[in-house]
Design a protein around this motif. Structure first.
Motif, mmCIF file in Angstrom:
data_model
loop_
_atom_site.group_PDB
_atom_site.id
_atom_site.type_symbol
_atom_site.label_atom_id
_atom_site.label_comp_id
_atom_site.label_asym_id
_atom_site.label_seq_id
_atom_site.Cartn_x
_atom_site.Cartn_y
_atom_site.Cartn_z
ATOM 1 N N ILE A 128 3.188 -23.117 -26.610
ATOM 2 C CA ILE A 128 2.000 -22.544 -26.001
ATOM 3 C C ILE A 128 0.990 -23.679 -25.889
ATOM 4 O O ILE A 128 1.021 -24.614 -26.670
ATOM 5 C CB ILE A 128 1.490 -21.370 -26.859
ATOM 6 N N SER A 129 0.099 -23.617 -24.907
ATOM 7 C CA SER A 129 -0.825 -24.726 -24.683
ATOM 8 C C SER A 129 -1.485 -25.180 -25.977
ATOM 9 O O SER A 129 -1.636 -24.413 -26.916
ATOM 10 C CB SER A 129 -1.877 -24.332 -23.660
ATOM 11 N N SER A 130 -1.880 -26.441 -26.026
ATOM 12 C CA SER A 130 -2.330 -27.059 -27.276
ATOM 13 C C SER A 130 -3.626 -26.478 -27.828
ATOM 14 O O SER A 130 -3.828 -26.480 -29.020
ATOM 15 C CB SER A 130 -2.454 -28.566 -27.094
ATOM 16 N N VAL A 131 -4.522 -25.982 -26.977
ATOM 17 C CA VAL A 131 -5.760 -25.376 -27.463
ATOM 18 C C VAL A 131 -5.923 -24.012 -26.804
ATOM 19 O O VAL A 131 -5.872 -23.893 -25.591
ATOM 20 C CB VAL A 131 -6.990 -26.259 -27.150
ATOM 21 N N ASN A 132 -6.095 -23.004 -27.641
ATOM 22 C CA ASN A 132 -6.297 -21.643 -27.147
ATOM 23 C C ASN A 132 -7.577 -21.104 -27.752
ATOM 24 O O ASN A 132 -7.825 -21.279 -28.948
ATOM 25 C CB ASN A 132 -5.122 -20.742 -27.540
ATOM 26 N N SER A 133 -8.362 -20.441 -26.932
ATOM 27 C CA SER A 133 -9.638 -19.903 -27.373
ATOM 28 C C SER A 133 -9.665 -18.401 -27.087
ATOM 29 O O SER A 133 -9.265 -17.971 -26.009
ATOM 30 C CB SER A 133 -10.756 -20.614 -26.613
ATOM 31 N N PHE A 134 -10.132 -17.631 -28.075
ATOM 32 C CA PHE A 134 -10.171 -16.181 -27.948
ATOM 33 C C PHE A 134 -11.567 -15.674 -28.290
ATOM 34 O O PHE A 134 -12.153 -16.103 -29.282
ATOM 35 C CB PHE A 134 -9.156 -15.528 -28.892
ATOM 36 N N ASN A 135 -12.072 -14.760 -27.488
ATOM 37 C CA ASN A 135 -13.377 -14.141 -27.737
ATOM 38 C C ASN A 135 -13.173 -12.703 -28.198
ATOM 39 O O ASN A 135 -12.098 -12.137 -28.046
ATOM 40 C CB ASN A 135 -14.220 -14.142 -26.457
ATOM 41 N N ILE A 136 -14.266 -12.108 -28.690
ATOM 42 C CA ILE A 136 -14.235 -10.691 -29.042
ATOM 43 C C ILE A 136 -13.837 -9.908 -27.790
ATOM 44 O O ILE A 136 -14.277 -10.228 -26.682
ATOM 45 C CB ILE A 136 -15.630 -10.222 -29.530
ATOM 46 N N SER A 137 -13.034 -8.885 -27.967
ATOM 47 C CA SER A 137 -12.584 -8.058 -26.849
ATOM 48 C C SER A 137 -13.790 -7.505 -26.079
ATOM 49 O O SER A 137 -14.739 -7.012 -26.682
ATOM 50 C CB SER A 137 -11.740 -6.903 -27.390
ATOM 51 N N PRO A 138 -13.763 -7.569 -24.745
ATOM 52 C CA PRO A 138 -14.905 -7.079 -23.956
ATOM 53 C C PRO A 138 -15.253 -5.610 -24.222
ATOM 54 O O PRO A 138 -16.420 -5.257 -24.265
ATOM 55 C CB PRO A 138 -14.466 -7.273 -22.506
ATOM 56 N N ILE A 139 -14.261 -4.758 -24.420
ATOM 57 C CA ILE A 139 -14.576 -3.346 -24.645
ATOM 58 C C ILE A 139 -15.313 -3.159 -25.974
ATOM 59 O O ILE A 139 -16.221 -2.348 -26.085
ATOM 60 C CB ILE A 139 -13.321 -2.440 -24.567
ATOM 61 N N ILE A 140 -14.956 -3.955 -26.963
ATOM 62 C CA ILE A 140 -15.654 -3.893 -28.253
ATOM 63 C C ILE A 140 -17.059 -4.451 -28.105
ATOM 64 O O ILE A 140 -18.035 -3.850 -28.549
ATOM 65 C CB ILE A 140 -14.857 -4.653 -29.332
ATOM 66 N N ARG A 141 -17.162 -5.582 -27.454
ATOM 67 C CA ARG A 141 -18.452 -6.242 -27.270
ATOM 68 C C ARG A 141 -19.430 -5.353 -26.489
ATOM 69 O O ARG A 141 -20.565 -5.142 -26.902
ATOM 70 C CB ARG A 141 -18.221 -7.572 -26.556
ATOM 71 N N ILE A 142 -18.987 -4.827 -25.358
ATOM 72 C CA ILE A 142 -19.860 -3.991 -24.525
ATOM 73 C C ILE A 142 -20.268 -2.725 -25.271
ATOM 74 O O ILE A 142 -21.434 -2.328 -25.261
ATOM 75 C CB ILE A 142 -19.165 -3.652 -23.187
#
Length: 185
Positions: free
Chosen positions: A5-19
């Motif tokens: 898998i690509s060398s750097v992966n970034s994940f944010n809080i799920s949009p449905i949770i955030r909204i």
């Protein structure tokens, strides 16, 4: 490990949770200054507005969490404008992950901790992020730990129900604010 898998992966809080949570906060707090004024409460409505604004920044910061996975480590970060005294991120090299331990929450849910051999330190595996399944695959790839049974803490339908309830609360808030203002006039 042939599927790199690509060398750097970034994940944010799920949009449905955030909204949902960003909508719930004002639904719970915005009527308070109006009610304080209408009832001549001993606390100033202006002070409540300041508190609400500070709380909004606090909530926004919490919901700005980012999980970064690269070749060497998993890292949980927050935006640089957030003081580290409020939210401390963490970083854990892949070679320090000895196990993945499950714990039950007070509400009966399951959370998982990345555990190190050094004094049995544990780091909470972020579970409310968009792309959770992909993140778990990367954790398995980097650590060799079986992650087959790991599921997200909350399902999207739970937050959809909370969002609908929040919208209903906004309707009640509108009535509450209208009533409080009409009592002043």
């Amino acid at each position: 490990m042939s599927n790199q898998i690509s060398s750097v992966n970034s994940f944010n809080i799920s949009p449905i949770i955030r909204i949902t949570l960003l909508c719930l906060y004002p639904a719970l707090t915005v009527p308070l200054p109006f009610l304080a004024q209408a009832t001549s409460a001993p606390i100033s409505p202006k002070l409540l507005w300041v508190g609400i604004a500070l709380g909004a920044v606090f909530i926004y910061g919490l919901l700005s969490q980012k999980v970064i996975l690269d070749e060497e480590k998993i890292q949980v970060t927050y935006p640089s404008w957030i003081p580290s005294q409020l939210y401390k991120g963490w970083s854990l090299p892949w070679n320090k992950v000895a196990a993945l331990r499950m714990r039950t929450t007070g509400q009966g849910g399951l959370v998982y901790y990345l555990v190190t051999p050094e004094k049995d330190r544990a780091y909470l595996l972020p579970m409310r992020i968009a792309g959770f399944a992909k993140m778990v695959k990367i954790v398995e790839q980097k650590t060799g730990i079986d992650t087959t049974d790991i599921r997200p803490l909350a399902q999207p339908w739970m937050y959809l129900i909370l969002f609908i309830c929040t919208m209903l609360l906004w309707l009640v808030d509108g009535w509450t604010i209208w009533t409080a203002i009409s009592l002043q006039g």
